[in-house]
Design an enzyme around this catalytic site. Structure first.
Site, short mmCIF file in Angstrom:
data_model
loop_
_atom_site.label_atom_id
_atom_site.label_comp_id
_atom_site.label_asym_id
_atom_site.label_seq_id
_atom_site.Cartn_x
_atom_site.Cartn_y
_atom_site.Cartn_z
N MET A 30 0.84 -1.20 0.00
CA MET A 30 0.00 0.00 0.00
C MET A 30 0.87 1.25 0.00
O MET A 30 0.39 2.36 0.27
CB MET A 30 -0.94 0.00 1.21
CG MET A 30 -1.89 -1.20 1.18
SD MET A 30 -3.43 -0.92 2.07
CE MET A 30 -2.81 -0.65 3.72
N LEU A 33 6.64 3.24 1.61
CA LEU A 33 7.48 2.05 1.76
C LEU A 33 8.55 2.22 2.83
O LEU A 33 9.02 3.33 3.10
CB LEU A 33 8.14 1.74 0.42
CG LEU A 33 7.16 1.52 -0.74
CD1 LEU A 33 7.92 1.35 -2.06
CD2 LEU A 33 6.26 0.32 -0.48
N HIS A 34 8.90 1.10 3.42
CA HIS A 34 9.97 1.07 4.41
C HIS A 34 10.82 -0.17 4.16
O HIS A 34 10.54 -0.95 3.23
CB HIS A 34 9.41 1.09 5.83
CG HIS A 34 8.34 0.06 6.08
ND1 HIS A 34 8.59 -1.29 6.02
CD2 HIS A 34 7.01 0.18 6.35
CE1 HIS A 34 7.48 -1.95 6.28
NE2 HIS A 34 6.49 -1.09 6.46
N GLY A 36 10.97 -2.99 5.47
CA GLY A 36 10.24 -4.27 5.43
C GLY A 36 9.75 -4.60 4.02
O GLY A 36 9.90 -5.72 3.53
N HIS A 37 9.19 -3.57 3.35
CA HIS A 37 8.75 -3.76 1.96
C HIS A 37 9.96 -4.05 1.05
O HIS A 37 9.92 -4.92 0.18
CB HIS A 37 8.07 -2.50 1.43
CG HIS A 37 6.82 -2.09 2.15
ND1 HIS A 37 6.73 -0.92 2.88
CD2 HIS A 37 5.60 -2.67 2.24
CE1 HIS A 37 5.50 -0.80 3.38
NE2 HIS A 37 4.80 -1.85 3.01
N GLN A 61 -10.50 -2.84 1.78
CA GLN A 61 -10.03 -3.51 2.98
C GLN A 61 -10.05 -2.59 4.21
O GLN A 61 -9.62 -2.98 5.29
CB GLN A 61 -8.63 -4.10 2.78
CG GLN A 61 -7.50 -3.10 2.71
CD GLN A 61 -6.20 -3.77 2.27
OE1 GLN A 61 -6.05 -4.24 1.15
NE2 GLN A 61 -5.24 -3.83 3.19
N ASP A 150 2.34 -9.56 8.87
CA ASP A 150 0.89 -9.74 8.76
C ASP A 150 0.63 -11.23 8.61
O ASP A 150 0.22 -11.71 7.55
CB ASP A 150 0.38 -8.96 7.55
CG ASP A 150 0.67 -7.47 7.67
OD1 ASP A 150 -0.18 -6.75 8.18
OD2 ASP A 150 1.78 -7.05 7.28
N GLN A 153 -2.85 -12.50 7.54
CA GLN A 153 -3.03 -12.23 6.11
C GLN A 153 -2.29 -13.27 5.26
O GLN A 153 -2.82 -13.79 4.27
CB GLN A 153 -2.53 -10.82 5.80
CG GLN A 153 -2.35 -10.50 4.33
CD GLN A 153 -1.94 -9.07 4.11
OE1 GLN A 153 -2.77 -8.16 4.22
NE2 GLN A 153 -0.68 -8.81 3.82
P1 AMP Z 1 1.39 -3.02 3.47
O1 AMP Z 1 1.95 -1.95 2.59
O2 AMP Z 1 1.38 -2.66 4.92
O3 AMP Z 1 0.06 -3.52 2.98
O4 AMP Z 1 2.38 -4.26 3.40
C1 AMP Z 1 2.75 -4.81 2.17
C2 AMP Z 1 3.56 -6.06 2.41
O5 AMP Z 1 4.69 -5.75 3.20
C3 AMP Z 1 2.77 -7.14 3.19
O6 AMP Z 1 3.10 -8.41 2.66
C4 AMP Z 1 3.29 -6.98 4.59
O7 AMP Z 1 3.20 -8.17 5.34
C5 AMP Z 1 4.73 -6.60 4.32
N1 AMP Z 1 5.31 -5.92 5.47
C6 AMP Z 1 4.82 -4.83 6.13
N2 AMP Z 1 5.60 -4.50 7.17
C7 AMP Z 1 6.62 -5.40 7.20
C8 AMP Z 1 7.76 -5.59 8.04
N3 AMP Z 1 8.03 -4.80 9.07
N4 AMP Z 1 8.59 -6.62 7.74
C9 AMP Z 1 8.34 -7.44 6.69
N5 AMP Z 1 7.29 -7.31 5.86
C10 AMP Z 1 6.43 -6.30 6.11
#
Ligand code: AMP
Length: 282
Positions: A30, A33-34, A36-37, A61, A150, A153
Site C-alpha cells: 500500500m 514504503l519502508h 520491510g517492503h 479492505q 501480517d 493475512q
Molecule cells: P502493506 O503496505 O502494509 O500492505 O504491506 C505490504 C507487504 O509488506 C505485506 O506483505 C506486509 O506483510 C509486508 N510488510 C509490512 N511491514 C513489514 C515488516 N516490518 N517486515 C516485513 N514485511 C512487512
C-alpha cells in the site's frame, strides 16, 4: 524502472515479458514504503526475472471508521526506494480503475479470517482477498511475496492460492524491525514521540515471551501474561488482543505447546493500531 498506472498498459507490458519466457514476481504493497517492503522486493529479485511491485491503498479492505483517507502516501519517495531495491515495474493504479463500480463479486475469506484481526476489522480480509485476487489476475505472477508481520493475512492468502488452484508460489519474508524492536509499519508515522517510545512494549513483550518459551515455559496462559504485563505497564497502550495460536490454522493452542505456534498482538496507541507477532517452535 517503469511506472504504470493503467490496467491495459500493464497487461500489454507483462504479456511481452511472458512472450520472452520471463518469470514474474509480485510484491503487493500500500506504499509509504519502508525497509520491510524493500526486503520483500529484494527477496523477489532472487526468484524471478521481472519484479513487479504494486502500490495501491485498497479501499475495500478499510472499514468505514478506519484510516483510508489519512493513510500516508509519498509516491516519489516510494519510486526512488523501489528503484534502489531492483524493482522493474511499479503498478500504481487509480482506485476508480481498479473498482470502476461498486464490486458485485467479492472473494470470500476463509474461516482463518474469523479470529484475531478479523474480529475487530469485519470485512477487512474479504477486501484483502478481493484485491490480491485482482492483482493476481492482472499480473499473473509466478511468485508472490508477503511479510510475516501480517501473519494472519499470509495464512489467508496461502489458503486462497491453494483453494483457488492459482499457479503462484507464495514466499514469505521475516518481519523487519527498528533498532529498538518495533516492527516497521507505514502506520508508525502516526505515533507521537510518547506513543512511539511506549510502542516498543509490544516487541519487548513478544521477545520476553519467546525467551521464556526457549527457557522451557510451555503454558500458553503464562506466555500470554508476559506480553500483557509489558503492555499494561504502558499508560498509552490499549491492547486489543494477545493470543497464542497454532501457526497452521490460527486456532488457540492448548497446554503444553507441542506444535509450531505464534503469539499475536494487536494494540492501539491512541488512534494508531499496531500488530506484531512472534513464532515459537517447540
Ligand atoms: P502493506 O503496505 O502494509 O500492505 O504491506 C505490504 C507487504 O509488506 C505485506 O506483505 C506486509 O506483510 C509486508 N510488510 C509490512 N511491514 C513489514 C515488516 N516490518 N517486515 C516485513 N514485511 C512487512
Amino acid at each position: 524502472m517503469e511506472l504504470i498506472t493503467d490496467l491495459h498498459t500493464l497487461r500489454q507490458t507483462l504479456a511481452l515479458h511472458r512472450e520472452h519466457r520471463r518469470t514474474l514476481a509480485l510484491v503487493p504493497t500500500m506504499g509509504f514504503l519502508h525497509e520491510g517492503h524493500l526486503a520483500l522486493m529484494r527477496q523477489a529479485r532472487h526468484h524471478a526475472d521481472v519484479v513487479v511491485t504494486s502500490i495501491f491503498v485498497n479501499p475495500t479492505q478499510f472499514g468505514p471508521n478506519e484510516d483510508l483517507a489519512a493513510y500516508p502516501r509519498d509516491l516519489d519517495r516510494d519510486l526512488d526506494l523501489c528503484r534502489s531495491a531492483g524493482v522493474d515495474l511499479v503498478f500504481h493504479p487509480d482506485a476508480r480503475d481498479v473498482y470502476p463500480r461498486p464490486p458485485r463479486v467479492l472473494v470470500h475469506a476463509p474461516d482463518l479470517a474469523n479470529r484475531l484481526c478479523g474480529l475487530s476489522r469485519p470485512g477487512h480480509f474479504q477486501g484483502v482477498c478481493t484485491v490480491v485476487t485482482k492483482l493476481f489476475h492482472l499480473v499473473q505472477p509466478d511468485v508472490a511475496v508477503f511479510g510475516q508481520k501480517d501473519f494472519q493475512q499470509l495464512a489467508i492468502l496461502k489458503a486462497l492460492v491453494e483453494d483457488l488452484n492459482l499457479p503462484i508460489a507464495v514466499l514469505e519474508g521475516p518481519t523487519v524491525r527498528e533498532h529498538d524492536g518495533l516492527a516497521l509499519s507505514s502506520r508508525n508515522t502516526y505515533l507521537d514521540p510518547d506513543a512511539r517510545a511506549q510502542a516498543t512494549a509490544i516487541s519487548r513483550g513478544l521477545f520476553a515471551a519467546r525467551d521464556a518459551f526457549q527457557g522451557g515455559l510451555r503454558d500458553p496462559q503464562d506466555l500470554i501474561r508476559i506480553v500483557q504485563q509489558h503492555l499494561d505497564a504502558q499508560p498509552l497502550a490499549l491492547p486489543e488482543y494477545v493470543e497464542l495460536v497454532r501457526a497452521d490454522d490460527l486456532t488457540p493452542i492448548s497446554h503444553p505447546i507441542d506444535a509450531p505456534a505464534v503469539i499475536a498482538v494487536a494494540c492501539r496507541f491512541g488512534r494508531t493500531r499496531l500488530i506484531d507477532n512472534i513464532h515459537l517452535n517447540p
